[in-house]
Design an enzyme around this catalytic site. Sequence first.
Site, mmCIF file in Angstrom:
data_model
loop_
_atom_site.group_PDB
_atom_site.id
_atom_site.type_symbol
_atom_site.label_atom_id
_atom_site.label_comp_id
_atom_site.label_asym_id
_atom_site.label_seq_id
_atom_site.Cartn_x
_atom_site.Cartn_y
_atom_site.Cartn_z
ATOM 1 N N ASN A 1 0.840 -1.195 0.000
ATOM 2 C CA ASN A 1 0.000 0.000 0.000
ATOM 3 C C ASN A 1 0.874 1.242 0.000
ATOM 4 O O ASN A 1 1.950 1.250 0.604
ATOM 5 C CB ASN A 1 -0.877 0.000 1.257
ATOM 6 C CG ASN A 1 -1.807 1.200 1.312
ATOM 7 O OD1 ASN A 1 -2.251 1.696 0.296
ATOM 8 N ND2 ASN A 1 -2.058 1.677 2.512
ATOM 9 N N HIS B 1 1.048 5.229 1.105
ATOM 10 C CA HIS B 1 0.362 6.102 2.066
ATOM 11 C C HIS B 1 1.051 7.469 2.082
ATOM 12 O O HIS B 1 2.285 7.537 2.182
ATOM 13 C CB HIS B 1 0.399 5.476 3.467
ATOM 14 C CG HIS B 1 -0.361 6.255 4.477
ATOM 15 N ND1 HIS B 1 -1.741 6.305 4.511
ATOM 16 C CD2 HIS B 1 0.064 7.040 5.497
ATOM 17 C CE1 HIS B 1 -2.126 7.100 5.510
ATOM 18 N NE2 HIS B 1 -1.055 7.560 6.114
ATOM 19 N N SER C 1 5.064 6.796 2.281
ATOM 20 C CA SER C 1 5.494 5.465 2.716
ATOM 21 C C SER C 1 4.896 4.387 1.824
ATOM 22 O O SER C 1 3.778 4.545 1.321
ATOM 23 C CB SER C 1 5.032 5.191 4.164
ATOM 24 O OG SER C 1 5.442 6.221 5.040
ATOM 25 N N ASP D 1 -2.756 0.688 8.118
ATOM 26 C CA ASP D 1 -1.438 1.249 7.750
ATOM 27 C C ASP D 1 -0.376 0.872 8.779
ATOM 28 O O ASP D 1 0.504 1.663 9.119
ATOM 29 C CB ASP D 1 -1.525 2.778 7.632
ATOM 30 C CG ASP D 1 -2.467 3.200 6.520
ATOM 31 O OD1 ASP D 1 -3.211 4.176 6.712
ATOM 32 O OD2 ASP D 1 -2.478 2.515 5.478
HETATM 33 C C1 GRF Z 1 -2.508 8.682 -2.741
HETATM 34 O O1 GRF Z 1 -1.775 9.693 -2.081
HETATM 35 C C2 GRF Z 1 -2.603 7.463 -1.866
HETATM 36 O O2 GRF Z 1 -1.452 7.181 -1.111
HETATM 37 C C3 GRF Z 1 -3.716 7.862 -0.945
HETATM 38 O O3 GRF Z 1 -4.660 8.514 -1.769
HETATM 39 C C4 GRF Z 1 -3.966 9.074 -2.867
HETATM 40 C C5 GRF Z 1 -4.563 8.519 -4.118
HETATM 41 O O4 GRF Z 1 -4.127 9.275 -5.169
HETATM 42 N N1 GRF Z 1 -4.292 6.704 -0.304
HETATM 43 P P1 GRF Z 1 -4.313 8.698 -6.653
HETATM 44 O O5 GRF Z 1 -5.714 8.104 -6.718
HETATM 45 O O6 GRF Z 1 -3.240 7.656 -6.856
HETATM 46 O O7 GRF Z 1 -4.127 9.918 -7.534
#
Ligand code: GRF
Length: 192
Positions: free
Chosen positions: A105, A107, A134, A143
């Site tokens: 994942n 984050h 991360s 997370d």
């Molecule tokens: C990313 O920053 C991801 O880590 C977080 O939400 C955002 C999604 O952005 N969970 P995208 O959909 O990849 O543009």
Amino acid sequence: LTLAVLISGTGSNLRALLEAAAHPDFPARVVAVGADREADGLAHAEEFGIPSFTVPYAAFPTREAWGDELAAQLDVWQPDLIVLSGLMRLLPAAVVARYAPHIINTHPAYLPEFPGAHGVRDALAASVSQTGASVIVVDDGVDSGPILAQERIPVLPGDTEATLHERIKPVERRLLIDVVQRIARGELELAP
Ligand code: GRF
């Protein structure tokens, strides 16, 4: 290495993976893209000719029922690795158990700081001078899995959630692509 990427939003991280995987020497390829809603990011899959599926969370009576359908869809593709990239949904324990540790994942914070669905907003609210990005292995916490890669990112005066998140995303993309490449080359072990 075959990847299935799960999204909920614009899919900018997905797009970065699709672009990287388009290079013949990139050791991984995206075989399917899944979403828990009609996510804008599904358009990237279509543009790159990658099959996609949607398992609308709202269409299921429980998280577990949604998870079972998601798992059934993923099983069609038998991916080596599942990449959560902007999936704004916690996976049911049964889904994590089925694929762990082959789920990672991204984050937008420096875990274990600011876990959860609002990592960028929480960092701003905490008035910290730096946050981060991360990439972790997904476990059945929020997370809380092993950290595979992370990098500090400054919070600038006047930052809004949007400006800070836009500064974080390119770092996330770079870390994610590097981690996928290292996993594909057997340079990074996922098993705890
Ligand atoms: C990313 O920053 C991801 O880590 C977080 O939400 C955002 C999604 O952005 N969970 P995208 O959909 O990849 O543009």
